[in-house]
Write a protein that holds these residues in place. Structure first.
Motif, PDB file in Angstrom:
ATOM      1  N   GLY A 271       0.796  -1.221   0.000  1.00  0.00           N
ATOM      2  CA  GLY A 271       0.000   0.000   0.000  1.00  0.00           C
ATOM      3  C   GLY A 271       0.825   1.265   0.000  1.00  0.00           C
ATOM      4  N   HIS A 272       1.966   1.258   0.691  1.00  0.00           N
ATOM      5  CA  HIS A 272       2.704   2.510   0.645  1.00  0.00           C
ATOM      6  C   HIS A 272       3.464   2.719  -0.648  1.00  0.00           C
ATOM      7  N   PRO A 273       4.216   1.727  -1.123  1.00  0.00           N
ATOM      8  CA  PRO A 273       4.787   1.934  -2.465  1.00  0.00           C
ATOM      9  C   PRO A 273       3.718   2.286  -3.497  1.00  0.00           C
ATOM     10  N   GLU A 274       2.507   1.774  -3.303  1.00  0.00           N
ATOM     11  CA  GLU A 274       1.415   2.076  -4.227  1.00  0.00           C
ATOM     12  C   GLU A 274       1.184   3.586  -4.352  1.00  0.00           C
ATOM     13  N   VAL A 275       1.309   4.315  -3.229  1.00  0.00           N
ATOM     14  CA  VAL A 275       1.139   5.761  -3.296  1.00  0.00           C
ATOM     15  C   VAL A 275       2.129   6.346  -4.310  1.00  0.00           C
ATOM     16  N   TYR A 276       3.365   5.822  -4.265  1.00  0.00           N
ATOM     17  CA  TYR A 276       4.373   6.341  -5.180  1.00  0.00           C
ATOM     18  C   TYR A 276       4.195   5.764  -6.577  1.00  0.00           C
ATOM     19  N   PHE A 317      10.623   1.331   2.584  1.00  0.00           N
ATOM     20  CA  PHE A 317      11.068   1.277   3.973  1.00  0.00           C
ATOM     21  C   PHE A 317      10.144   2.057   4.903  1.00  0.00           C
ATOM     22  N   VAL A 318       8.999   2.499   4.428  1.00  0.00           N
ATOM     23  CA  VAL A 318       8.211   3.423   5.233  1.00  0.00           C
ATOM     24  C   VAL A 318       6.834   2.890   5.601  1.00  0.00           C
ATOM     25  N   TRP A 319       6.496   1.646   5.189  1.00  0.00           N
ATOM     26  CA  TRP A 319       5.083   1.288   5.188  1.00  0.00           C
ATOM     27  C   TRP A 319       4.436   1.302   6.573  1.00  0.00           C
ATOM     28  N   ALA A 320       5.218   0.974   7.622  1.00  0.00           N
ATOM     29  CA  ALA A 320       4.563   0.802   8.917  1.00  0.00           C
ATOM     30  C   ALA A 320       4.153   2.127   9.547  1.00  0.00           C
ATOM     31  N   HIS A 321       4.399   3.271   8.883  1.00  0.00           N
ATOM     32  CA  HIS A 321       3.901   4.519   9.467  1.00  0.00           C
ATOM     33  C   HIS A 321       2.369   4.582   9.403  1.00  0.00           C
ATOM     34  N   HIS A 322       1.760   3.614   8.720  1.00  0.00           N
ATOM     35  CA  HIS A 322       0.302   3.522   8.758  1.00  0.00           C
ATOM     36  C   HIS A 322      -0.178   2.786   9.995  1.00  0.00           C
ATOM     37  N   ASN A 334      10.080   3.810  15.563  1.00  0.00           N
ATOM     38  CA  ASN A 334      11.117   4.835  15.424  1.00  0.00           C
ATOM     39  C   ASN A 334      11.791   4.747  14.066  1.00  0.00           C
ATOM     40  N   VAL A 335      12.118   3.510  13.672  1.00  0.00           N
ATOM     41  CA  VAL A 335      12.778   3.328  12.382  1.00  0.00           C
ATOM     42  C   VAL A 335      11.893   3.867  11.263  1.00  0.00           C
ATOM     43  N   PHE A 336      10.617   3.489  11.318  1.00  0.00           N
ATOM     44  CA  PHE A 336       9.732   3.888  10.227  1.00  0.00           C
ATOM     45  C   PHE A 336       9.467   5.395  10.239  1.00  0.00           C
ATOM     46  N   ALA A 337       9.433   5.997  11.423  1.00  0.00           N
ATOM     47  CA  ALA A 337       9.262   7.456  11.462  1.00  0.00           C
ATOM     48  C   ALA A 337      10.451   8.128  10.794  1.00  0.00           C
ATOM     49  N   ILE A 343      11.999  10.440   3.392  1.00  0.00           N
ATOM     50  CA  ILE A 343      11.527  10.359   2.009  1.00  0.00           C
ATOM     51  C   ILE A 343      11.062  11.716   1.516  1.00  0.00           C
ATOM     52  N   SER A 344      10.844  12.651   2.426  1.00  0.00           N
ATOM     53  CA  SER A 344      10.452  13.990   1.963  1.00  0.00           C
ATOM     54  C   SER A 344      11.602  14.680   1.253  1.00  0.00           C
TER      55      SER A 344
END
Lengths: 584, 127, 191
Positions: A271-276, A317-322, A334-337, A343-344
């Motif tokens: 789902g997160h790569p999907e955004v990109y 590497f960011v998906w768990a921020h959901h 912490n890692v995902f934050a 990524i910004s």
């Protein structure tokens, strides 16, 4: 040169087959065609029809939220079940059945062969099959609204146990059909994506080096690779979820050693790569539109390219921020934050490239340019509010409020709607051989953009005030029925209706111009890329003579040139005409 | 390709076949003799070795352009990422304000619990 | 669609289009199988008690099936060698042998499933069986598709057409083989 003009089987390339084109039966022409342009239009029309359904759902539940329990005009009273069904299907439709087919499939199909100078996709029949599988999945999804129990209503993320047991979601067949529809759609896009990647890698015109490929193609290819790498776990997860729903397994049931958080991971790993996946094609359109209408070379081709690849890698590497409050390990949070905030950086770099392209250029405010500029402006709001949510501490407060929804729509509306409109208005003359009506286009643009901000800006505030996103009727929560909140919700809902009505302008313009619009020239914008070097609309086989590429696609206002553009396939002065590929 | 070279090639494929046939037997033997952790080690080694043989000598991955193995490695890397980022959640049975008690005592609950299922539909027999 | 597509014949990336596509398919299959094996592994490591259920799988049948798939792959490879010599009928015969190997594999698999289900080792009785049936079922679908494509390409190769496709289906068939190495060891051998 020699390498490119020899086929895999050692045969020289033949003359294009457009000259053997003859009148076909309408079914063969419109529904059974292997022509990439027709398949692109099929995807486009299906996506637009699905957008109407998804948009209508949005209007209905927005009205219910502003005026709880009153009959919605053109719909009637919204029951809790139909409310749940509509928010779920709005999300599903808008992401999987609008953004993906329009941005990735329709434009990917249309642009890749034209932009790389090929006569079609490398696997035309696979391409047709991909659309047909997608159509089947759309039909399954719409069918699921009408089965006993109604459509699935467990949110588009389908978290178990809500999605896994019909004793919880009360939609025994709707939920299974939903999972099946989504999984079948992934198969369709895998087929399409492999076709895109192989076409862009292998079927480039002679002379087209990696840095001569237009960024729209690059972005669609990067998006396809990302899709390919991320969707597998969710396909596996869909199989597991269907088994949980129908065969009594307990993959996502903690009572027998399963784990509901596992689904969330499998879902968001995709789902997160999907955004990109949907963001990158829209950025690619901007990279085409901005240089053309500012008559200036794109600032930093390689910067944009490498930033996009960096974004693509980081997005894994960011998906768990959901999932910050779904009980995941706080150390992992912490890692995902950290990665989320990281990524910004590449995304900001891409925005700077766009702004630097505009700097000291001569901007033409055409309709596609208006859409492109508004993308930069609106996406900025979405990106900046994302940093609030990416920080795990702040997210605990914002989680599941309308702030999240407002952030999400400030990213996704620019991607899916503004990006699509930018692409559609820009390539419309090429697609249909006629110009859109400029005045009507402007009116439509301004109403849409202004109403969009009136929909979502108020919801940032209601979100901060604590409006939870899963509430069906605020009337059941007297604490949330304060006059200021009600006013903000009403502004948002009325703006939704206004935006919906404004789309009539677009459809009127679209269909009127398709038949009655001003005839388009081959290259109405004086653009460089190869799709503008063939007739509008391109015939079967696209190019009369297959082009050879000499330079990068963004050479505008070159100091050595008298005209301010320099088509990619124009031979350098003094070198003379090379024997073009395919000529006898 | 000359016939002689072709036969040589075919003989090579037969040799690889012999290796790939005997390798699983090795891990089967390791399992049957009950070597515990050593058996797991052997089978992992066998698994990776046979994969290596199949990929290099049959799929001829080294004859393809360099990006092909890298692309496949990218997919494998994504799976390692998935495993190591998800395992801390799925494998831990307690966390922030929650505890997965049923996962800790699975023997008691390793049965389907489906309140709406008709009686007898869920298998209730032990083995 | 009449006429030849120029795009299909190009090879700007330095390899034939069909082969590139097969590798793309394989690269996209890795996350699909990985997506079911990675969750299984983390659950399996977390649940030593699943070992009893793993012990109920028939390791002899599993080993025999492994040998069967390896042999089937060998015939796909020999078919490739024949196709390189331009011997279409021989390639077709060997491809058919490979396909029959896949079919026998499926029959044995079906018997194994039947035995499991008749002993009440169904997905409902334990998440281990859920993973076992999903993973082997997913693999079985790939075998089935592979058999169909093998037979279709054999029919073409018999007439000497599209001989380059013999290698392409071979690559896919070996990949399915490799996936089975992993499934065999992870489900049958490691207890």
């Amino acid at each position: 040169m020699a390498l490119h003009s020899i086929t895999a089987h050692g045969m020289p390339e033949l003359q294009g087959h457009h000259d053997v084109h003859h009148e076909e039966h309408w079914f063969l022409k419109y529904c059974w065609s292997t022509d990439h342009k027709m398949i692109a239009k099929q995807y486009l029309v299906t996506g637009l029809l699905m957008a109407l359904i998804g948009g209508f759902f949005a209007y209905v539940f927005r009205w219910q939220l502003a005026f709880p329990n009153q009959p919605v005009p053109f719909f009637g009273v919204v029951t809790p079940a139909s409310y749940n069904m509509m928010i779920t299907q709005h999300g599903t439709i808008m992401i999987f059945y609008v953004a993906m087919p329009v941005l990735l499939a329709a434009f990917g199909n249309y642009l890749i062969p034209l932009m790389v100078g090929a006569d079609d996709m490398v696997f035309p029949r696979l391409n047709r099959a991909s659309y047909q599988v997608f159509l089947i999945s759309s039909v399954i999804l719409i069918w699921s609204f009408f089965v006993p129990g109604g459509g699935f209503g467990g949110a588009w993320t389908a978290y178990p146990p809500l999605s896994a047991g019909s004793q919880y979601n009360l939609t025994p067949s709707g939920s299974t059909l939903w999972v099946v529809a989504v999984a079948v759609e992934f198969v369709a896009f895998l087929m399409g994506g492999i076709n895109f990647i192989v076409t862009a890698m292998n079927a480039r015109a002679p002379g087209m080096k990696f840095v001569d490929v237009p960024l729209a193609v690059w972005m669609i290819v990067i998006a396809s690779v990302m899709f390919m790498m991320s969707v597998g776990p969710l396909i596996a997860g869909s199989v597991m979820l269907v088994m949980d729903q129908n065969f009594g397994t307990h993959f996502f049931d903690p009572r027998t050693g399963g784990d509901p958080v596992l689904w969330q991971h499998l879902f968001w790993f995709f789902g997160h790569p999907e955004v990109y996946v949907v963001l990158l094609p829209a950025l690619g359109f901007l990279a085409e539109i901005l240089p053309v209408f500012s008559r200036k070379k794109l600032f930093g081709y390689r910067t944009l390219l490498y930033s996009s690849i960096g974004t693509a890698c980081l997005s894994f590497f960011v998906w768990a921020h959901h999932q910050f409050i779904s009980g995941i390990d706080p150390r992992m949070a912490n890692v995902f934050a950290a990665t989320t905030v990281l990524i910004s950086i590449p995304i900001a770099e891409i925005m700077f490239v766009f702004i630097a392209t505009l700097y000291r250029s001569s901007i033409q405010f055409t309709v596609p340019m208006l859409w492109a500029l508004s993308f930069v402006a609106e996406f900025l709001v979405g990106g900046v509010t994302g940093i609030f949510l990416g920080a795990s501490g702040a997210d605990i407060h914002f989680h599941d409020t309308y702030f999240v929804l407002a952030h999400f729509h400030y990213t996704f509306f620019p991607i899916a709607i503004i990006g699509s409109f930018a692409g559609l208005t820009y390539w419309f003359p090429k697609m249909f051989g006629r110009h859109l009506n400029e005045g009507l286009g402007r009116v439509h643009f301004w109403i849409t953009i202004i109403s969009f901000n009136f929909i979502w800006m108020p919801l940032f505030f209601t979100g901060i005030m604590g409006d939870h996103r899963r509430i069906y009727s605020f009337a059941n929560f007297p604490d949330l029925m304060t006059p200021d909140r009600i006013l903000l919700r009403e502004i948002s809902s009325v703006a939704t209706a206004v935006m919906g009505i404004a789309q009539v302008l677009f459809f009127a313009n679209f269909f009127w111009s398709m038949y009655k619009g001003r005839k388009a020239e081959d290259n109405p914008y004086n653009a460089n890329t190869l799709e503008w070097r063939c007739p509008s609309p391109p015939p079967h086989g696209n190019f009369a003579v297959m082009p050879t590429v000499y330079r990068s696609p963004y050479e505008y206002n070159h100091p050595d040139r008298e005209v301010d553009f320099w088509p990619q396939d124009e031979p350098p002065a003094g070198q003379g005409e090379l024997r073009p590929e395919g000529a006898h | 390709m000359s016939t002689e070279a072709a036969t040589r090639e075919e003989r090579k494929y037969w040799r690889i076949w012999a290796i790939l046939i005997s390798l699983p037997l090795l891990s089967l033997a390791a399992q049957q003799t009950g070597m515990g952790w050593l058996a797991i080690l052997v089978s992992v080694v066998v698994m990776l070795t046979s994969t290596w043989f199949a990929v290099t000598t049959w799929m001829h991955v080294h004859l393809e352009p360099r990006f092909v193995p890298y692309l496949c490695l990218l997919g494998i890397a994504a799976m390692f990422l998935l495993f190591f980022m998800v395992a801390p959640d799925v494998m831990s049975h307690e966390g922030n304000n929650w505890q997965n008690r049923s996962a800790d005592t699975p023997a008691h609950i390793e049965r389907p619990v489906d309140p709406l299922a008709p009686p007898g539909a869920a298998a209730e027999t032990h083995h | 669609m009449s006429g030849q597509i120029i795009a299909t014949g190009r090879s700007a990336a330095g390899m034939p289009t069909g082969k590139l596509a097969v590798w793309m398919v394989i690269a996209s299959e890795i996350p699909i199988f990985g997506g079911i094996l990675a969750p299984y592994l983390m659950h399996r490591i977390g649940h030593p008690d699943w070992g009893q259920m793993a012990a109920s799988l028939n390791v002899w049948i599993g080993t025999f099936n492994t040998g069967l798939l390896v042999t089937s792959s060998l015939f796909a490879m020999l078919a490739h060698a024949a196709a390189e010599r331009g011997d279409g009928p021989l390639a077709a015969a060997r491809l058919r042998l490979a396909a029959y190997g896949g079919l026998v594999f499926l029959c044995i698999k079906a018997y194994e499933w039947y035995a499991k289900i008749s002993h009440d080792h169904v997905p409902q009785t334990g998440t281990f069986y859920g993973y076992y049936f999903s993973a082997t079922g997913l693999h079985g679908i790939h075998i089935l598709a592979g058999v169909a494509i093998l037979l279709a390409i054999a029919a073409q190769a018999e007439k000497g057409k599209n001989l380059q496709r013999v290698e392409l289906i071979g690559i896919y068939w070996h990949f399915v083989d490799v996936v089975w190495f992993f499934l065999f060891h992870i489900f049958y051998i490691i207890r």
